[in-house]
Design a protein around this motif. Structure first.
Motif, PDB file in Angstrom:
ATOM      1  N   GLN A 237     -34.188  13.901  -5.852  1.00 38.90           N
ATOM      2  CA  GLN A 237     -35.453  12.906  -6.431  1.00 38.90           C
ATOM      3  C   GLN A 237     -35.941  12.614  -7.103  1.00 38.90           C
ATOM      4  OE1 GLN A 237     -37.972  13.360  -2.611  1.00 38.90           O
ATOM      5  NE2 GLN A 237     -36.533  12.580  -1.465  1.00 38.90           N
ATOM      6  N   THR A 238     -36.056  11.307  -8.053  1.00 42.52           N
ATOM      7  CA  THR A 238     -36.685  11.120  -8.969  1.00 42.52           C
ATOM      8  C   THR A 238     -37.414   9.784  -9.295  1.00 42.52           C
ATOM      9  OG1 THR A 238     -35.034   8.916 -10.171  1.00 42.52           O
ATOM     10  CG2 THR A 238     -34.651  11.630 -10.422  1.00 42.52           C
ATOM     11  N   CYS A 239     -38.644  10.448 -10.363  1.00 43.48           N
ATOM     12  CA  CYS A 239     -39.540   9.345 -10.377  1.00 43.48           C
ATOM     13  C   CYS A 239     -40.569  10.470 -11.840  1.00 43.48           C
ATOM     14  CB  CYS A 239     -40.735   9.406  -9.426  1.00 43.48           C
ATOM     15  SG  CYS A 239     -41.696  11.133  -9.336  1.00 43.48           S
ATOM     16  N   ASP A 240     -41.672  10.039 -12.032  1.00 42.25           N
ATOM     17  CA  ASP A 240     -42.357  10.125 -13.686  1.00 42.25           C
ATOM     18  C   ASP A 240     -43.631  11.531 -13.113  1.00 42.25           C
ATOM     19  OD1 ASP A 240     -42.611  11.719 -16.087  1.00 42.25           O
ATOM     20  OD2 ASP A 240     -41.905  10.214 -16.936  1.00 42.25           O
ATOM     21  N   TRP A 241     -44.440  11.658 -13.685  1.00 42.35           N
ATOM     22  CA  TRP A 241     -45.581  12.014 -13.792  1.00 42.35           C
ATOM     23  C   TRP A 241     -46.380  11.487 -14.809  1.00 42.35           C
ATOM     24  CZ3 TRP A 241     -47.693  16.073 -10.678  1.00 42.35           C
ATOM     25  CH2 TRP A 241     -48.837  16.399 -11.355  1.00 42.35           C
ATOM     26  N   GLU A 242     -47.386  10.614 -14.466  1.00 41.63           N
ATOM     27  CA  GLU A 242     -48.368   9.808 -14.955  1.00 41.63           C
ATOM     28  C   GLU A 242     -49.155  10.502 -15.675  1.00 41.63           C
ATOM     29  OE1 GLU A 242     -46.723   5.654 -15.354  1.00 41.63           O
ATOM     30  OE2 GLU A 242     -47.614   5.818 -12.954  1.00 41.63           O
ATOM     31  N   LEU A 243     -50.197   9.449 -16.346  1.00 37.56           N
ATOM     32  CA  LEU A 243     -51.531  10.179 -16.592  1.00 37.56           C
ATOM     33  C   LEU A 243     -52.052   9.173 -17.528  1.00 37.56           C
ATOM     34  CD1 LEU A 243     -51.152  13.865 -18.372  1.00 37.56           C
ATOM     35  CD2 LEU A 243     -51.929  13.262 -16.000  1.00 37.56           C
ATOM     36  N   ARG A 253     -47.355   8.950  -9.453  1.00 38.52           N
ATOM     37  CA  ARG A 253     -45.705   8.864  -9.416  1.00 38.52           C
ATOM     38  C   ARG A 253     -45.229   7.646 -10.660  1.00 38.52           C
ATOM     39  NH1 ARG A 253     -42.105  11.215  -5.332  1.00 38.52           N
ATOM     40  NH2 ARG A 253     -42.869  12.592  -4.982  1.00 38.52           N
ATOM     41  N   GLY A 254     -44.753   7.880 -11.420  1.00 35.96           N
ATOM     42  CA  GLY A 254     -44.432   6.913 -12.426  1.00 35.96           C
ATOM     43  C   GLY A 254     -43.202   6.421 -12.509  1.00 35.96           C
ATOM     44  N   VAL A 256     -39.547   6.569 -13.863  1.00 31.24           N
ATOM     45  CA  VAL A 256     -39.122   6.920 -14.651  1.00 31.24           C
ATOM     46  C   VAL A 256     -38.858   6.187 -16.216  1.00 31.24           C
ATOM     47  CG1 VAL A 256     -36.546   8.185 -15.169  1.00 31.24           C
ATOM     48  CG2 VAL A 256     -37.529   8.305 -12.891  1.00 31.24           C
ATOM     49  N   GLY A 257     -39.603   7.593 -16.795  1.00 38.31           N
ATOM     50  CA  GLY A 257     -39.410   7.363 -18.184  1.00 38.31           C
ATOM     51  C   GLY A 257     -41.058   6.522 -18.991  1.00 38.31           C
ATOM     52  N   ASP A 258     -42.384   6.884 -18.020  1.00 41.33           N
ATOM     53  CA  ASP A 258     -43.528   5.711 -18.129  1.00 41.33           C
ATOM     54  C   ASP A 258     -43.702   7.553 -18.391  1.00 41.33           C
ATOM     55  OD1 ASP A 258     -42.668   3.104 -18.649  1.00 41.33           O
ATOM     56  OD2 ASP A 258     -43.218   2.839 -16.686  1.00 41.33           O
ATOM     57  N   GLY A 259     -43.744   8.823 -18.158  1.00 41.72           N
ATOM     58  CA  GLY A 259     -44.827   9.263 -17.870  1.00 41.72           C
ATOM     59  C   GLY A 259     -44.060  11.622 -18.892  1.00 41.72           C
ATOM     60  N   HIS A 260     -44.404  12.050 -17.692  1.00 42.99           N
ATOM     61  CA  HIS A 260     -43.961  13.360 -19.185  1.00 42.99           C
ATOM     62  C   HIS A 260     -42.655  14.461 -18.106  1.00 42.99           C
ATOM     63  CE1 HIS A 260     -48.038  13.125 -20.885  1.00 42.99           C
ATOM     64  NE2 HIS A 260     -48.183  12.448 -19.310  1.00 42.99           N
ATOM     65  N   ALA A 261     -42.108  14.355 -17.644  1.00 42.36           N
ATOM     66  CA  ALA A 261     -40.850  14.878 -16.737  1.00 42.36           C
ATOM     67  C   ALA A 261     -40.013  14.827 -17.880  1.00 42.36           C
ATOM     68  CB  ALA A 261     -41.165  14.683 -15.116  1.00 42.36           C
ATOM     69  N   ASP A 262     -38.831  16.042 -18.178  1.00 46.10           N
ATOM     70  CA  ASP A 262     -37.596  15.835 -18.418  1.00 46.10           C
ATOM     71  C   ASP A 262     -36.748  15.503 -17.427  1.00 46.10           C
ATOM     72  OD1 ASP A 262     -35.516  15.949 -19.891  1.00 46.10           O
ATOM     73  OD2 ASP A 262     -35.862  18.231 -19.796  1.00 46.10           O
ATOM     74  N   VAL A 263     -36.893  14.486 -17.158  1.00 43.29           N
ATOM     75  CA  VAL A 263     -35.931  14.060 -15.554  1.00 43.29           C
ATOM     76  C   VAL A 263     -34.651  13.941 -15.466  1.00 43.29           C
ATOM     77  CG1 VAL A 263     -35.178  12.866 -14.047  1.00 43.29           C
ATOM     78  CG2 VAL A 263     -37.487  12.632 -14.613  1.00 43.29           C
ATOM     79  N   ARG A 264     -34.137  13.995 -17.336  1.00 43.39           N
ATOM     80  CA  ARG A 264     -32.156  14.261 -17.556  1.00 43.39           C
ATOM     81  C   ARG A 264     -32.177  15.728 -17.355  1.00 43.39           C
ATOM     82  NH1 ARG A 264     -31.649  10.669 -22.073  1.00 43.39           N
ATOM     83  NH2 ARG A 264     -30.862   9.304 -20.663  1.00 43.39           N
ATOM     84  N   GLY A 265     -32.903  16.403 -18.222  1.00 48.01           N
ATOM     85  CA  GLY A 265     -32.700  17.635 -18.066  1.00 48.01           C
ATOM     86  C   GLY A 265     -32.193  18.489 -16.608  1.00 48.01           C
ATOM     87  N   LEU A 266     -33.938  17.249 -15.668  1.00 48.99           N
ATOM     88  CA  LEU A 266     -33.341  18.245 -14.333  1.00 48.99           C
ATOM     89  C   LEU A 266     -32.106  18.021 -14.163  1.00 48.99           C
ATOM     90  CD1 LEU A 266     -37.156  17.535 -12.987  1.00 48.99           C
ATOM     91  CD2 LEU A 266     -36.001  19.164 -13.568  1.00 48.99           C
ATOM     92  N   ARG A 267     -31.509  16.366 -14.283  1.00 47.58           N
ATOM     93  CA  ARG A 267     -30.269  16.028 -13.407  1.00 47.58           C
ATOM     94  C   ARG A 267     -29.013  17.004 -13.671  1.00 47.58           C
ATOM     95  NH1 ARG A 267     -25.646  14.857 -15.722  1.00 47.58           N
ATOM     96  NH2 ARG A 267     -27.428  13.644 -17.734  1.00 47.58           N
ATOM     97  N   ARG A 268     -29.770  17.100 -15.526  1.00 44.16           N
ATOM     98  CA  ARG A 268     -28.230  17.972 -16.104  1.00 44.16           C
ATOM     99  C   ARG A 268     -28.200  19.219 -15.426  1.00 44.16           C
ATOM    100  NH1 ARG A 268     -29.184  16.097 -22.285  1.00 44.16           N
ATOM    101  NH2 ARG A 268     -28.023  14.468 -21.807  1.00 44.16           N
TER     102      ARG A 268
END
Length: 309
Positions: A237-243, A253-254, A256-268
């Motif tokens: 599951q994907t989303c982002d960590w916003e502050l 949750r934000g 994807v791309g609006d926060g701090h998580a390396d979601v592409r790295g997790l997908r890879r």
């Protein structure tokens, strides 16, 4: 706020001055993928992302946008009725990527929790969902012995496994960020979730890799590889960590791309671990819930291309 589906945006498939990402309001940086685009082949809409849409509206929104899969929640299914929901999903041709949610096995009424989870397993089977997402439960009032509560949770899980195996539904343990340990999940890391899952057959119990909950963990890539080696990844599951975090941290949750998580790295990492299933966007966010659902889907599809693939 919008509670009904709008028509497909006329600018779908290209970037125009009217293409704006939600909820940021920033101009879109990439075109919106059209139905049939290979970029959408694994993309799933978790129904929580469009909270105020009914199941019918969410299904229609996925079909308009060309998404091939949907993650379904119990409450909207109950609104339609289980039989009606199953017919709707079969007719739509959408894959059901997950069913949310079961769990909460740590409370004082274990019998009631087990009964409710058995019903959830039956519902997941009827809907064709491969897994039931399990938010295992937090600390009951006044308890502080995490180890003891986790062990009771494992004992309750063991009682559910035979029924899940019989119904062909995998129980997918979801570790939650440690800030939810007291009230929602005594499993806080992917490693802890795997320690529990590995007590059972991999076909019966797997794990959820949710970017919001695991992105911070220094051992996450090692644990994803471990999960893959054991065939344990049931959902990504994907989303982002916003502050800053909102007062209700559950809604932090934000897109994807609006926060701090390396979601592409997790997908890879999950891909390298052998996961080939759907990539499900699950966002709890009041601003996103208040936005037009079709525009939300268009944004998450663009962000999937820009920050996940």
């Amino acid at each position: 706020m919008s509670t009904t589906a709008s028509s497909t945006p006329s600018d779908a498939g290209r970037v125009t001055p009217a293409s704006v990402d939600l909820p940021s309001g920033r101009p879109a940086a990439v075109p919106t993928p059209r139905p049939g685009d290979p970029a959408l082949s694994r993309l799933s809409l978790n129904q929580a992302t469009v909270k105020y849409w009914s199941l019918v509206q969410a299904v229609d929104g996925c079909l308009r946008a060309g998404l091939p899969a949907i993650g379904v929640w119990r409450e909207p299914v109950a609104d339609v009725g289980l039989a009606g929901a199953a017919r709707l999903l079969r007719r739509s041709g959408l894959r059901v990527s997950s069913y949310c949610r079961g769990g909460f096995l740590t409370g004082p009424d274990r019998g009631a929790a087990l009964d409710d989870n058995r019903r959830a397993i039956d519902e997941a089977a009827e809907l064709g969902a491969p897994c039931l997402v399990m938010v295992v439960g937090g600390l009951p009032g006044g308890e502080r012995d995490l180890a003891a509560v986790r062990e009771r949770m494992v004992e309750a899980l063991a009682e559910l496994v035979p029924h899940a195996r019989e119904r062909g539904v995998r129980l997918a343990l979801e570790p939650l960020h440690p800030m939810f340990c007291a009230d929602r999940a005594v499993l806080s890391t992917l490693g802890q979730a795997l320690d529990v899952a590995e007590r059972f057959d991999a076909a019966a119990v797997g794990v959820v890799v949710d970017a919001y909950h695991v992105w911070w963990d220094p051992a996450v890539h090692e644990q994803i590889a471990r999960a893959g080696a054991g065939g344990r990844i049931a959902s990504f599951q994907t989303c982002d960590w916003e502050l800053p975090l909102p007062a209700d941290t559950l809604l932090g949750r934000g897109m994807v791309g609006d926060g701090h998580a390396d979601v592409r790295g997790l997908r890879r990492a999950v891909d390298a671990a052998g996961y080939t299933g759907d990539i499900e966007v699950e966002i709890f966010n009041e601003r996103i819930w208040a936005a037009d659902g079709d525009e939300v889907i268009a944004t998450l599809a663009r962000r999937h291309v820009q920050y996940v693939l």
